[in-house]
Design a protein around this motif. Structure first.
Motif, PDB file in Angstrom:
ATOM      1  N   PHE A  22      34.482  33.117  22.787  1.00 51.27           N
ATOM      2  CA  PHE A  22      35.353  32.522  23.532  1.00 51.27           C
ATOM      3  C   PHE A  22      35.031  32.631  24.998  1.00 51.27           C
ATOM      4  O   PHE A  22      34.730  31.692  25.735  1.00 51.27           O
ATOM      5  N   VAL A  23      35.142  33.834  25.591  1.00 50.43           N
ATOM      6  CA  VAL A  23      34.958  34.135  27.051  1.00 50.43           C
ATOM      7  C   VAL A  23      33.631  33.628  27.282  1.00 50.43           C
ATOM      8  O   VAL A  23      33.351  32.770  28.504  1.00 50.43           O
ATOM      9  N   ASN A  24      32.434  33.736  26.377  1.00 49.67           N
ATOM     10  CA  ASN A  24      31.101  33.383  26.871  1.00 49.67           C
ATOM     11  C   ASN A  24      31.149  31.766  26.874  1.00 49.67           C
ATOM     12  O   ASN A  24      30.344  31.275  27.762  1.00 49.67           O
ATOM     13  N   THR A  25      31.697  31.151  25.901  1.00 51.71           N
ATOM     14  CA  THR A  25      31.627  29.679  26.046  1.00 51.71           C
ATOM     15  C   THR A  25      32.330  29.287  27.136  1.00 51.71           C
ATOM     16  O   THR A  25      31.971  28.354  27.553  1.00 51.71           O
ATOM     17  N   LEU A  26      33.362  29.623  27.332  1.00 51.19           N
ATOM     18  CA  LEU A  26      34.260  28.965  28.736  1.00 51.19           C
ATOM     19  C   LEU A  26      33.440  29.311  29.871  1.00 51.19           C
ATOM     20  O   LEU A  26      33.400  28.611  30.763  1.00 51.19           O
ATOM     21  N   TYR A  27      32.875  30.700  29.879  1.00 53.95           N
ATOM     22  CA  TYR A  27      31.983  30.865  31.186  1.00 53.95           C
ATOM     23  C   TYR A  27      30.880  29.852  31.260  1.00 53.95           C
ATOM     24  O   TYR A  27      30.593  29.252  32.457  1.00 53.95           O
ATOM     25  N   LYS A  28      30.177  29.486  30.166  1.00 50.75           N
ATOM     26  CA  LYS A  28      29.128  28.547  30.047  1.00 50.75           C
ATOM     27  C   LYS A  28      29.626  27.020  30.354  1.00 50.75           C
ATOM     28  O   LYS A  28      29.164  26.391  31.403  1.00 50.75           O
ATOM     29  N   ASN A  29      30.776  27.002  29.833  1.00 49.06           N
ATOM     30  CA  ASN A  29      31.450  25.587  30.193  1.00 49.06           C
ATOM     31  C   ASN A  29      31.726  25.428  31.804  1.00 49.06           C
ATOM     32  O   ASN A  29      31.684  24.327  32.520  1.00 49.06           O
ATOM     33  N   ILE A  30      32.328  26.210  32.092  1.00 46.82           N
ATOM     34  CA  ILE A  30      32.799  26.516  33.795  1.00 46.82           C
ATOM     35  C   ILE A  30      31.551  26.347  34.548  1.00 46.82           C
ATOM     36  O   ILE A  30      31.274  25.525  35.619  1.00 46.82           O
ATOM     37  N   CYS A  31      30.581  27.064  34.086  1.00 48.57           N
ATOM     38  CA  CYS A  31      29.207  26.907  35.078  1.00 48.57           C
ATOM     39  C   CYS A  31      28.554  25.478  35.087  1.00 48.57           C
ATOM     40  O   CYS A  31      27.995  25.248  36.150  1.00 48.57           O
TER      41      CYS A  31
END
Ligand code: ATP
Ligand code: MG
Length: 389
Positions: A22-31
């Motif tokens: 979840f955190v990694n996907t959110l991070y990627k989406n925000i980037c």
């Protein structure tokens, strides 16, 4: 003092085993969302931090389009030295206008020498001493000064803005959204994305009975949904032959029932061949003849493929409300015909019988038509420019 935009995660913190995903996907989406801006983004298990010299309002607005964010906090970061905190607090509050206030301290750093209550009092007294004509009101203050004292640093909030909530887009797998030009289906797509589903769209058109304008409207709806998912695949199905066969051969009261059974069959095929695990549509119980429970039952019985109906229990006004918030409403109400409306019979059956539907379908050679159906697939993103509305 250094300004930081702090991101508090949404519901994902309850999913212990999946937290990294979840955190990694959110991070990627925000980037992805902020790729055109100069930002430094870092993350840990509970928060994300964005440092930037860009206009903070622009960055906050962009972040408000990202699922998986509970809130966005604009704050100053200082070290945990008491005098530094005091001095920084005075700098922050001197730029804010208020008559009543309260201080709320959260202290996850248990080595910090004061309790949260003690520190509220210390900072409260400091503000009272330094600013004239203000008082404390713990019940209904104009302004709440929030402080978060963590292991590494202290965060002094200037504002906290609600995020969209939900799960980061793409954590749940893929779904195929039946997208018409109406109000309901784009809202259904938005709500599916909110649960982390990566959405692809399918649109049935019947040229020349439906116009180029109707198709452009759908593309524009997809482009609008790209605010929430950077790229969206749109499958355009040439439905004319099937629709004409239905029109010629089938009792008019059953035309819509059969047409929708065909749409479900085709959607299921397109979903399967694109690794979509569910179909999503904008049906809402009772809205029209094809959405009574008995109609839904007869229509859905062509497949056991799962069908999500995110707006099925919402009132039309609630759906309209969401469509205005997400920016699809003004496009949806543009007056272009849909393939459902163009062949709309005067008296569609409200309680169809499954047996009759099957008998009518035997009058057309639908399997061959479905197997040979023409589907065009395009990819749309927020820069897509084919039209000029
Ligand atoms: P909407 O406002 O989304 O058009 P609606 O109230 O007009 O919905 P229907 O026309 O009965 O209802 O359609 C119900 C659902 O079937 C739509 O929400 C959409 O998901 C799907 N659908 C209808 N027409 C099409 C189409 N031409 N292409 C793709 N999906 C469609
Ligand atoms: Mg419609």
């Amino acid at each position: 003092m250094e300004k930081v935009i702090l991101i508090k995660y949404g519901e994902l913190t309850t999913k212990k085993a999946n937290r990294n995903l979840f955190v990694n996907t959110l991070y990627k989406n925000i980037c992805d969302k902020l790729k055109d801006y100069e930002v430094k983004i870092s993350k840990n298990r509970v928060r994300m931090f964005i440092k930037t010299n860009e206009d903070e309002n622009i960055i906050v607005n962009k972040l408000q389009e990202v699922f998986g964010i509970h809130s966005i906090v604009v704050c100053y970061v200082v070290n945990n030295n008491i005098d530094t905190i005091k001095q920084s607090v005075l700098e922050v509050v001197s730029n804010i206008k208020f008559k009543t206030f309260k201080v709320e301290t959260k202290r996850s750093n248990k080595n910090f020498e004061f309790s949260s209550m003690e520190f509220n009092n210390i900072i409260g007294s400091l503000i009272l001493k330094n600013i004239d004509n203000i008082r404390v009101d713990v019940h209904n203050p104009d302004y709440i000064l929030k402080l978060e004292i963590r292991e590494d640093n202290t965060y002094i909030y200037t504002k906290e803005i609600a995020g969209l909530g939900g799960y980061p887009t793409k954590v749940a797998g893929r779904g195929l959204l039946m997208l018409s030009g109406g109000i309901d289906s784009p809202v259904a797509g938005f709500l599916a994305m909110k649960r982390g589903i990566e959405v692809e769209c399918i649109y049935f058109e019947s040229p020349p009975h439906t116009s180029e304008g109707a198709k452009l409207k759908v593309k524009n709806l997809v482009k609008t949904l790209c605010k929430y998912q950077a790229k969206i695949k749109l499958h355009i199905v040439y439905f004319t032959k099937i629709q004409e066969q239905i029109y010629k051969n089938i009792d008019s009261s059953y035309m819509i029932t059969i047409m929708r059974r065909m749409m479900y069959r085709i959607s299921k095929n397109v979903a399967s061949s694109n690794n979509c695990l569910v179909i999503i549509n904008g049906e809402s119980v009772g809205q029209v003849a094809s959405q009574t429970l008995s109609s839904m039952n007869v229509i859905n019985s062509v497949t056991n493929f799962p069908v999500l109906r995110p707006v099925c229990c919402l009132d039309k006004l609630e759906i309209i409300d969401i469509s205005k918030k997400i920016g699809t409403y003004d496009i949806s109400i543009l007056p272009y015909e849909d393939c459902c409306t163009i062949f709309l019979p005067k008296h569609p059956v409200i309680n169809p019988s499954l047996e009759k539907a099957i008998n009518y379908e035997e009058l057309i050679n639908y399997e061959e038509l479905i197997n040979n159906i023409k589907v065009d697939t395009i990819i749309i993103d927020s820069n897509y420019e084919e039209f000029d509305f």
